[in-house]
Motif scaffolding. Structure first.
Motif, PDB file in Angstrom:
ATOM      1  N   PRO A 105     -63.847  -2.420  35.742  1.00  0.00           N
ATOM      2  CA  PRO A 105     -65.161  -2.300  35.105  1.00  0.00           C
ATOM      3  C   PRO A 105     -66.285  -2.366  36.138  1.00  0.00           C
ATOM      4  N   THR A 106     -67.364  -1.645  35.876  1.00  0.00           N
ATOM      5  CA  THR A 106     -68.567  -1.727  36.705  1.00  0.00           C
ATOM      6  C   THR A 106     -69.716  -2.146  35.808  1.00  0.00           C
ATOM      7  N   PHE A 107     -70.412  -3.192  36.221  1.00  0.00           N
ATOM      8  CA  PHE A 107     -71.526  -3.718  35.428  1.00  0.00           C
ATOM      9  C   PHE A 107     -72.863  -3.448  36.119  1.00  0.00           C
ATOM     10  N   PHE A 108     -73.878  -3.208  35.301  1.00  0.00           N
ATOM     11  CA  PHE A 108     -75.260  -3.136  35.768  1.00  0.00           C
ATOM     12  C   PHE A 108     -76.039  -4.175  34.971  1.00  0.00           C
ATOM     13  N   ILE A 109     -76.757  -5.036  35.676  1.00  0.00           N
ATOM     14  CA  ILE A 109     -77.566  -6.056  35.015  1.00  0.00           C
ATOM     15  C   ILE A 109     -79.028  -5.775  35.316  1.00  0.00           C
ATOM     16  N   ASN A 110     -79.751  -5.407  34.279  1.00  0.00           N
ATOM     17  CA  ASN A 110     -81.148  -4.961  34.423  1.00  0.00           C
ATOM     18  C   ASN A 110     -81.274  -3.854  35.462  1.00  0.00           C
ATOM     19  N   GLY A 111     -80.323  -2.924  35.426  1.00  0.00           N
ATOM     20  CA  GLY A 111     -80.398  -1.750  36.279  1.00  0.00           C
ATOM     21  C   GLY A 111     -79.820  -1.924  37.666  1.00  0.00           C
ATOM     22  N   THR A 112     -79.452  -3.149  38.019  1.00  0.00           N
ATOM     23  CA  THR A 112     -78.888  -3.410  39.345  1.00  0.00           C
ATOM     24  C   THR A 112     -77.373  -3.524  39.245  1.00  0.00           C
ATOM     25  N   LYS A 113     -76.680  -2.783  40.111  1.00  0.00           N
ATOM     26  CA  LYS A 113     -75.219  -2.808  40.103  1.00  0.00           C
ATOM     27  C   LYS A 113     -74.717  -4.191  40.494  1.00  0.00           C
ATOM     28  N   PHE A 114     -73.876  -4.747  39.634  1.00  0.00           N
ATOM     29  CA  PHE A 114     -73.312  -6.070  39.878  1.00  0.00           C
ATOM     30  C   PHE A 114     -72.186  -5.977  40.894  1.00  0.00           C
ATOM     31  N   SER A 115     -72.201  -6.872  41.878  1.00  0.00           N
ATOM     32  CA  SER A 115     -71.131  -6.884  42.873  1.00  0.00           C
ATOM     33  C   SER A 115     -70.366  -8.195  42.758  1.00  0.00           C
ATOM     34  N   GLY A 116     -69.117  -8.149  43.086  1.00  0.00           N
ATOM     35  CA  GLY A 116     -68.296  -9.342  42.975  1.00  0.00           C
ATOM     36  C   GLY A 116     -67.335  -9.225  41.807  1.00  0.00           C
ATOM     37  N   ALA A 117     -66.460 -10.206  41.676  1.00  0.00           N
ATOM     38  CA  ALA A 117     -65.480 -10.196  40.589  1.00  0.00           C
ATOM     39  C   ALA A 117     -66.197 -10.387  39.256  1.00  0.00           C
ATOM     40  N   PRO A 118     -65.886  -9.545  38.247  1.00  0.00           N
ATOM     41  CA  PRO A 118     -66.579  -9.636  36.959  1.00  0.00           C
ATOM     42  C   PRO A 118     -66.031 -10.756  36.072  1.00  0.00           C
ATOM     43  N   SER A 119     -66.008 -11.960  36.616  1.00  0.00           N
ATOM     44  CA  SER A 119     -65.532 -13.110  35.841  1.00  0.00           C
ATOM     45  C   SER A 119     -66.654 -13.620  34.946  1.00  0.00           C
ATOM     46  N   TYR A 120     -66.290 -14.433  33.988  1.00  0.00           N
ATOM     47  CA  TYR A 120     -67.287 -15.036  33.093  1.00  0.00           C
ATOM     48  C   TYR A 120     -68.340 -15.790  33.908  1.00  0.00           C
ATOM     49  N   ASP A 121     -67.897 -16.639  34.841  1.00  0.00           N
ATOM     50  CA  ASP A 121     -68.834 -17.455  35.615  1.00  0.00           C
ATOM     51  C   ASP A 121     -69.771 -16.609  36.471  1.00  0.00           C
ATOM     52  N   ASN A 122     -69.221 -15.591  37.123  1.00  0.00           N
ATOM     53  CA  ASN A 122     -70.052 -14.753  37.997  1.00  0.00           C
ATOM     54  C   ASN A 122     -71.081 -13.947  37.208  1.00  0.00           C
ATOM     55  N   LEU A 123     -70.651 -13.398  36.084  1.00  0.00           N
ATOM     56  CA  LEU A 123     -71.583 -12.633  35.249  1.00  0.00           C
ATOM     57  C   LEU A 123     -72.654 -13.548  34.660  1.00  0.00           C
ATOM     58  N   LYS A 124     -72.250 -14.726  34.246  1.00  0.00           N
ATOM     59  CA  LYS A 124     -73.204 -15.682  33.668  1.00  0.00           C
ATOM     60  C   LYS A 124     -74.263 -16.075  34.698  1.00  0.00           C
ATOM     61  N   THR A 125     -73.840 -16.301  35.935  1.00  0.00           N
ATOM     62  CA  THR A 125     -74.780 -16.651  37.003  1.00  0.00           C
ATOM     63  C   THR A 125     -75.805 -15.538  37.214  1.00  0.00           C
ATOM     64  N   ALA A 126     -75.320 -14.287  37.228  1.00  0.00           N
ATOM     65  CA  ALA A 126     -76.215 -13.145  37.440  1.00  0.00           C
ATOM     66  C   ALA A 126     -77.173 -12.969  36.267  1.00  0.00           C
ATOM     67  N   ILE A 127     -76.677 -13.177  35.062  1.00  0.00           N
ATOM     68  CA  ILE A 127     -77.534 -13.054  33.859  1.00  0.00           C
ATOM     69  C   ILE A 127     -78.595 -14.148  33.848  1.00  0.00           C
ATOM     70  N   ASP A 128     -78.173 -15.378  34.138  1.00  0.00           N
ATOM     71  CA  ASP A 128     -79.115 -16.500  34.157  1.00  0.00           C
ATOM     72  C   ASP A 128     -80.216 -16.276  35.199  1.00  0.00           C
ATOM     73  N   ARG A 129     -79.842 -15.675  36.327  1.00  0.00           N
ATOM     74  CA  ARG A 129     -80.818 -15.379  37.367  1.00  0.00           C
ATOM     75  C   ARG A 129     -81.887 -14.418  36.835  1.00  0.00           C
ATOM     76  N   GLU A 130     -81.460 -13.422  36.065  1.00  0.00           N
ATOM     77  CA  GLU A 130     -82.411 -12.451  35.501  1.00  0.00           C
ATOM     78  C   GLU A 130     -83.264 -13.094  34.414  1.00  0.00           C
ATOM     79  N   LEU A 131     -82.663 -13.942  33.603  1.00  0.00           N
ATOM     80  CA  LEU A 131     -83.418 -14.603  32.538  1.00  0.00           C
ATOM     81  C   LEU A 131     -84.482 -15.528  33.096  1.00  0.00           C
ATOM     82  N   ALA A 132     -84.227 -16.059  34.284  1.00  0.00           N
ATOM     83  CA  ALA A 132     -85.165 -17.018  34.879  1.00  0.00           C
ATOM     84  C   ALA A 132     -86.370 -16.349  35.522  1.00  0.00           C
ATOM     85  N   LYS A 133     -86.312 -15.028  35.674  1.00  0.00           N
ATOM     86  CA  LYS A 133     -87.422 -14.333  36.322  1.00  0.00           C
ATOM     87  C   LYS A 133     -88.664 -14.300  35.438  1.00  0.00           C
TER      88      LYS A 133
END
Length: 199
Positions: free
Chosen positions: A171-199
């Motif tokens: 799978p390839t994920f984009f979070i707010n238009g930015t390509k997600f890098s790294g293993a698409p685990s629950y923890d990694n995706l959650k960290t990236a999402i939380d980072r965007e929510l905090a902006k």
């Protein structure tokens, strides 16, 4: 023409060039995956229904959906890989189930049963028809939809879109238009999402 008038024209011309350049670069930036809407976070996943890694990521994504609710928009895009004999038909099956209001159910059922049909070099159409029947879909309407060229075109258009965005595997994920890098685990995706929510 007075000196002041000429100066004014020069200033207007410079401003016009700067604005045009800004618009050009802005337009280029919007060719990426969908951005956030109304301050929320948008997660777009390009996946292959026959891909074991997509199946592995599925539970974590579903958990994230339930945890974030309407704060995060999740969108699935089909990206059937040519190496997977039944990926394209599986994607069409998901879209065919959507016509009867059972898209999510078909999505889940195909991932759960992937070990039974994935990796096969023969058509798994009969398996998908069986799953549709188990879900209570109208079998005749579902089978007709599997042959609908419009649904196939929709799946292939999604793959073409992904290719233009640089998707090469799933799978390839984009979070707010930015390509997600790294293993698409629950923890990694959650960290990236939380980072965007905090902006």
């Amino acid at each position: 023409m007075s000196k002041n008038a000429r100066l004014s024209l020069v200033i207007v011309a410079v401003v016009a060039v700067v604005v045009a350049g800004f618009l050009l670069f802005s337009r280029n930036d919007t060719t990426a995956a969908p951005q956030s809407v109304d301050g929320k976070v948008t997660v777009v996943e390009y996946l292959d229904m026959e891909c074991p890694s997509c199946r592995a990521a599925y539970p974590g994504v579903e958990k994230l959906k339930s945890e974030y609710g309407d704060r995060v928009t999740f969108a699935v895009k089909h990206f059937p890989l040519p190496m997977h004999r039944n990926a394209e038909l599986a994607a069409i099956a998901v879209e065919a189930a959507d016509a009867q209001g059972k898209k999510n159910e078909m999505f889940k059922a195909l991932f759960e049963s992937q070990p039974e049909w994935g990796g096969q070099q023969t058509s798994q159409r009969a398996k998908f028809l069986d799953v549709a029947q188990q879900l209570g879909l109208d079998p005749a309407a579902f089978e007709k939809a599997l042959d609908d060229s419009a649904l196939r075109d929709k799946v292939l258009a999604s793959r073409t879109e992904g290719s233009k965005l640089g998707v090469q595997g799933t799978p390839t994920f984009f979070i707010n238009g930015t390509k997600f890098s790294g293993a698409p685990s629950y923890d990694n995706l959650k960290t990236a999402i939380d980072r965007e929510l905090a902006k």
